[in-house]
Design a protein around this motif. Structure first.
Motif, mmCIF file in Angstrom:
data_model
loop_
_atom_site.group_PDB
_atom_site.id
_atom_site.type_symbol
_atom_site.label_atom_id
_atom_site.label_comp_id
_atom_site.label_asym_id
_atom_site.label_seq_id
_atom_site.Cartn_x
_atom_site.Cartn_y
_atom_site.Cartn_z
ATOM 1 N N SER A 118 2.349 25.409 -2.997
ATOM 2 C CA SER A 118 2.854 26.094 -1.802
ATOM 3 C C SER A 118 2.002 27.316 -1.473
ATOM 4 C CB SER A 118 4.302 26.516 -2.007
ATOM 5 O OG SER A 118 5.110 25.393 -2.219
ATOM 6 N N SER A 121 -1.105 26.219 0.202
ATOM 7 C CA SER A 121 -0.810 25.790 1.575
ATOM 8 C C SER A 121 -0.521 26.979 2.472
ATOM 9 C CB SER A 121 0.386 24.833 1.593
ATOM 10 O OG SER A 121 0.089 23.652 0.897
ATOM 11 N N ILE A 134 5.282 24.121 6.344
ATOM 12 C CA ILE A 134 5.038 24.226 4.899
ATOM 13 C C ILE A 134 6.322 24.622 4.181
ATOM 14 C CG2 ILE A 134 3.821 25.549 3.117
ATOM 15 C CD1 ILE A 134 1.471 25.746 5.188
ATOM 16 N N LEU A 135 7.052 25.555 4.762
ATOM 17 C CA LEU A 135 8.317 25.999 4.164
ATOM 18 C C LEU A 135 9.329 24.857 4.113
ATOM 19 C CD1 LEU A 135 9.830 28.325 2.907
ATOM 20 C CD2 LEU A 135 10.506 29.070 5.189
ATOM 21 N N THR A 138 8.205 22.523 1.317
ATOM 22 C CA THR A 138 8.395 23.169 0.016
ATOM 23 C C THR A 138 9.858 23.174 -0.396
ATOM 24 O OG1 THR A 138 6.473 24.574 0.406
ATOM 25 C CG2 THR A 138 8.025 25.300 -1.287
#
Length: 187
Positions: A118, A121, A134-135, A138
Motif C-alpha cells: 500500500s 502504491s 488504492i484505499l 487496501t
C-alpha cells in the motif's frame, strides 16, 4: 501392570479393549466392565501438531466430558497389541502455544506485506481519485471484504461517495422519491 507410571491397554485384533490398568481406567473414568469390548478408537482423538497431525499425540476422553493429552505408542507383546500411554499435557500445551504463535506470525507477515504494498502504491498516486482507489483496494484486502467504499466529507460536511461499491446506494436512490411523496402528501 497397575504399578506402572503409564496407562496400558490391551487390544484384540479388531482394536477392541481386552484389558487395561488402573491408570487407564482412572483417565477414562470407566470400569473394567465398561471398557471391555469397547473400541479403543472411540476414546481417542488425534491432536493437530505443528507440522500437521501428530501420530502419537492424542486426546484420551474421560466419561465426564474432559480429556487428557497423552503420547500413545503401540507394541505387540506375546501376539497381542498393547498401547502404552504417557501423560503429555505439557507437550500438548506447548504445541498449542507454538501453533498460535505460527498463526500470529503469518497474520503479522500478511499485514506487513499489505502495508508495504500500500505504501508503494500510495507514493505512486498522483491524483485524489488514485488515492481513493488504492484505499478501497487496501481496505478490501486488509479485511478480506468482498466490497469496500470510501466516503469523503465535502465542504457542506456531507458524506460523498468517492470510490468502491456504495452499500447505501439503494437507500440514497429511495430517498428522493420518499421526499417527493412526503411533499405531495403535504400539499
Amino acid at each position: 501392570m497397575d504399578d506402572l507410571p503409564c496407562a496400558l491397554v490391551e487390544l484384540d485384533a479388531e482394536g477392541r479393549i481386552v484389558d487395561s490398568n488402573d491408570l487407564f481406567r482412572q483417565w477414562t473414568g470407566l470400569s473394567p466392565e465398561e471398557l471391555s469390548g469397547r473400541p479403543y478408537a472411540s476414546l481417542r482423538q488425534r491432536i493437530v501438531g505443528i507440522g500437521g497431525r501428530s501420530e502419537s499425540l492424542v486426546r484420551l476422553a474421560n466419561i465426564d466430558g474432559t480429556s487428557r493429552a497423552v503420547m500413545a505408542s503401540s507394541r505387540t507383546v506375546d501376539g497381542r497389541d498393547v498401547v502404552v500411554l504417557v501423560d503429555a499435557s505439557e507437550r500438548a500445551e506447548h504445541e498449542r502455544e507454538m501453533l498460535q504463535s505460527q498463526v500470529l506470525q503469518e497474520r503479522t507477515r500478511n499485514r506487513l506485506q499489505l502495508i508495504i504494498d500500500s505504501s508503494i502504491s500510495f507514493s505512486a498516486a498522483t491524483t485524489e481519485q488514485e488515492l481513493v482507489d488504492i484505499l478501497v483496494t487496501t481496505v478490501a484486502q486488509a479485511y478480506q471484504a468482498e466490497q469496500a467504499a470510501v466516503f469523503l466529507v465535502d465542504d457542506l460536511e456531507a458524506f460523498t461517495h468517492a470510490g468502491g461499491s456504495n452499500p447505501l446506494q439503494a437507500v440514497e436512490d429511495a430517498a428522493p422519491s420518499s421526499r417527493r411523496r412526503r411533499a405531495c402528501e403535504a400539499s
